[in-house]
Design a protein around this motif. Sequence first.
Motif, PDB file in Angstrom:
ATOM      1  N   ASN A  15     115.557  58.451  48.036  1.00 26.01           N
ATOM      2  CA  ASN A  15     114.542  57.838  48.888  1.00 26.01           C
ATOM      3  C   ASN A  15     113.896  56.665  48.145  1.00 26.01           C
ATOM      4  OD1 ASN A  15     114.652  59.874  51.040  1.00 26.01           O
ATOM      5  ND2 ASN A  15     113.749  61.241  49.516  1.00 26.01           N
ATOM      6  N   LEU A  16     113.557  55.610  48.873  1.00 24.10           N
ATOM      7  CA  LEU A  16     112.816  54.509  48.265  1.00 24.10           C
ATOM      8  C   LEU A  16     111.471  55.013  47.760  1.00 24.10           C
ATOM      9  CD1 LEU A  16     113.505  51.582  50.776  1.00 24.10           C
ATOM     10  CD2 LEU A  16     114.372  51.807  48.452  1.00 24.10           C
ATOM     11  N   SER A  17     111.079  54.557  46.581  1.00 24.57           N
ATOM     12  CA  SER A  17     109.864  55.054  45.940  1.00 24.57           C
ATOM     13  C   SER A  17     108.921  53.892  45.635  1.00 24.57           C
ATOM     14  CB  SER A  17     110.223  55.810  44.651  1.00 24.57           C
ATOM     15  OG  SER A  17     109.077  56.365  44.060  1.00 24.57           O
ATOM     16  N   PRO A  18     108.011  53.568  46.567  1.00 21.21           N
ATOM     17  CA  PRO A  18     107.092  52.438  46.343  1.00 21.21           C
ATOM     18  C   PRO A  18     106.053  52.686  45.263  1.00 21.21           C
ATOM     19  CG  PRO A  18     106.563  53.579  48.392  1.00 21.21           C
ATOM     20  CD  PRO A  18     107.830  54.190  47.892  1.00 21.21           C
ATOM     21  N   GLU A  19     105.956  53.916  44.752  1.00 18.64           N
ATOM     22  CA  GLU A  19     104.970  54.228  43.721  1.00 18.64           C
ATOM     23  C   GLU A  19     105.459  53.876  42.317  1.00 18.64           C
ATOM     24  OE1 GLU A  19     101.897  55.087  44.504  1.00 18.64           O
ATOM     25  OE2 GLU A  19     102.606  54.858  46.560  1.00 18.64           O
ATOM     26  N   GLY A  20     106.689  53.421  42.197  1.00 17.97           N
ATOM     27  CA  GLY A  20     107.205  53.075  40.880  1.00 17.97           C
ATOM     28  C   GLY A  20     106.671  51.740  40.393  1.00 17.97           C
ATOM     29  N   PHE A  21     106.722  51.524  39.073  1.00 14.29           N
ATOM     30  CA  PHE A  21     106.411  50.202  38.545  1.00 14.29           C
ATOM     31  C   PHE A  21     107.586  49.729  37.695  1.00 14.29           C
ATOM     32  CE2 PHE A  21     105.590  50.908  34.067  1.00 14.29           C
ATOM     33  CZ  PHE A  21     105.208  52.249  34.001  1.00 14.29           C
ATOM     34  N   LEU A  22     107.709  48.439  37.620  1.00 15.31           N
ATOM     35  CA  LEU A  22     108.877  47.811  37.012  1.00 15.31           C
ATOM     36  C   LEU A  22     108.461  46.940  35.846  1.00 15.31           C
ATOM     37  CD1 LEU A  22     111.990  47.674  37.961  1.00 15.31           C
ATOM     38  CD2 LEU A  22     111.437  45.339  38.580  1.00 15.31           C
ATOM     39  N   SER A  23     109.243  46.941  34.801  1.00 14.61           N
ATOM     40  CA  SER A  23     109.070  45.989  33.702  1.00 14.61           C
ATOM     41  C   SER A  23     110.408  45.345  33.413  1.00 14.61           C
ATOM     42  CB  SER A  23     108.520  46.675  32.449  1.00 14.61           C
ATOM     43  OG  SER A  23     109.437  47.621  31.945  1.00 14.61           O
ATOM     44  N   ALA A  24     110.386  44.111  32.973  1.00 12.69           N
ATOM     45  CA  ALA A  24     111.618  43.384  32.680  1.00 12.69           C
ATOM     46  C   ALA A  24     111.390  42.478  31.482  1.00 12.69           C
ATOM     47  CB  ALA A  24     112.078  42.561  33.887  1.00 12.69           C
ATOM     48  N   THR A  25     112.401  42.352  30.655  1.00 13.97           N
ATOM     49  CA  THR A  25     112.326  41.519  29.464  1.00 13.97           C
ATOM     50  C   THR A  25     113.540  40.612  29.397  1.00 13.97           C
ATOM     51  OG1 THR A  25     111.178  43.275  28.264  1.00 13.97           O
ATOM     52  CG2 THR A  25     112.095  41.487  26.953  1.00 13.97           C
ATOM     53  N   CYS A  26     113.301  39.338  29.166  1.00 16.20           N
ATOM     54  CA  CYS A  26     114.383  38.388  28.921  1.00 16.20           C
ATOM     55  C   CYS A  26     114.441  38.163  27.411  1.00 16.20           C
ATOM     56  CB  CYS A  26     114.121  37.080  29.652  1.00 16.20           C
ATOM     57  SG  CYS A  26     115.406  35.847  29.433  1.00 16.20           S
ATOM     58  N   HIS A  27     115.501  38.653  26.783  1.00 14.31           N
ATOM     59  CA  HIS A  27     115.608  38.595  25.321  1.00 14.31           C
ATOM     60  C   HIS A  27     116.198  37.256  24.881  1.00 14.31           C
ATOM     61  CE1 HIS A  27     114.684  42.906  24.962  1.00 14.31           C
ATOM     62  NE2 HIS A  27     115.418  43.037  26.053  1.00 14.31           N
ATOM     63  N   SER A  28     115.484  36.190  25.155  1.00 12.57           N
ATOM     64  CA  SER A  28     115.935  34.859  24.774  1.00 12.57           C
ATOM     65  C   SER A  28     114.726  33.948  24.709  1.00 12.57           C
ATOM     66  CB  SER A  28     116.942  34.303  25.784  1.00 12.57           C
ATOM     67  OG  SER A  28     117.206  32.935  25.532  1.00 12.57           O
ATOM     68  N   PRO A  29     114.697  33.003  23.780  1.00 13.35           N
ATOM     69  CA  PRO A  29     113.614  32.020  23.743  1.00 13.35           C
ATOM     70  C   PRO A  29     113.783  30.922  24.790  1.00 13.35           C
ATOM     71  CG  PRO A  29     115.164  31.571  21.989  1.00 13.35           C
ATOM     72  CD  PRO A  29     115.612  32.849  22.631  1.00 13.35           C
ATOM     73  N   ASN A  30     114.826  31.002  25.585  1.00 12.95           N
ATOM     74  CA  ASN A  30     115.132  29.931  26.554  1.00 12.95           C
ATOM     75  C   ASN A  30     115.254  30.496  27.960  1.00 12.95           C
ATOM     76  OD1 ASN A  30     115.642  27.696  24.516  1.00 12.95           O
ATOM     77  ND2 ASN A  30     117.093  29.249  23.858  1.00 12.95           N
ATOM     78  N   CYS A  31     114.232  31.252  28.391  1.00 15.23           N
ATOM     79  CA  CYS A  31     114.318  31.912  29.690  1.00 15.23           C
ATOM     80  C   CYS A  31     112.911  32.165  30.217  1.00 15.23           C
ATOM     81  CB  CYS A  31     115.079  33.240  29.532  1.00 15.23           C
ATOM     82  SG  CYS A  31     115.161  34.249  31.012  1.00 15.23           S
TER      83      CYS A  31
END
Length: 288
Positions: free
Chosen positions: A42-58
């Motif tokens: 089931n879709l879970s709107p209570e979640g939270f997301l984190s994202a990392t771009c491992h580059s100095p050029n992004c």
Amino acid sequence: EVTVAAGDVCSECSLILGNGLIDSSVGKQSELIVVVRDQWNNLSPEGFLSATCHSPNCSLAIENHRNGTFSVLFTPYKKEVIELSVRVNGYPIIGSPFKVQVKGGYFPVPPLEWSFLGPFDWEECLQVPTSALSRSGLCEYRSFKENVPINAEVVYPSPIIKGGRVSWRKTKISALGYARIKTTGSDFFGWAVGEFEVQRAGTYNVICEGAYELYINDISFSGGSWHPINLEKQKYEITLLLSSMGGIGDFRCDFMPDTSTDDTIWPVESFIDVYSLPGEQSWFALIQ
């Protein structure tokens, strides 16, 4: 009246959609769709997301659609291989971190959907030249091209599958660019056909992993290695001769510009770490 809410967020059950991992070039914003789900899908709107771009050029940002889906928007500024980490409630999503090949200029996007015909038994082609497969044109490219109509409602003999008959079927690529064919537990071969469009004529390098051979403009190339090819501005059909062991075949194609320039338009001495909480606006920080 009963209201049923989604269960606890399951990072292993969540998934990535979209073409952002395979359609990335310098200065172009790419998008990944992250679908956050519970263990019952089931879709879970209570979640939270984190994202990392491992580059100095992004640069990177997140949009929370407040329905269990998020958009991860990233723009690379240098031709290189970067890594993107995506976490749901602090846990990595399956496949994370993702390696992304940032390309230095325009390139064609590989087929997003393939038509597959198979599975067939190689031994029948090799040992019985007059077999039903040979007569149908399924054992080599020239006869396949001349005698097998693409996506036609025609059945072909295949004793290695239950029922002994197969026909064309569709398969879409994953966010990583792979298409998967599941058949029986036997080794097999088959044909996959897709389309791609070139919007800028030039020389491009092409590779198709998981394919024994590939054909563009009736020119044959071996699978698994890069090959330069001149392409005009038009739509093309690409045909793959697939050969797989164990009943499962994964394959993907990719294009690269034929250039050796080091395209960098925004070198930033930092990496981007982005968090998006449920119900809040997205924000990002440059971590020095």
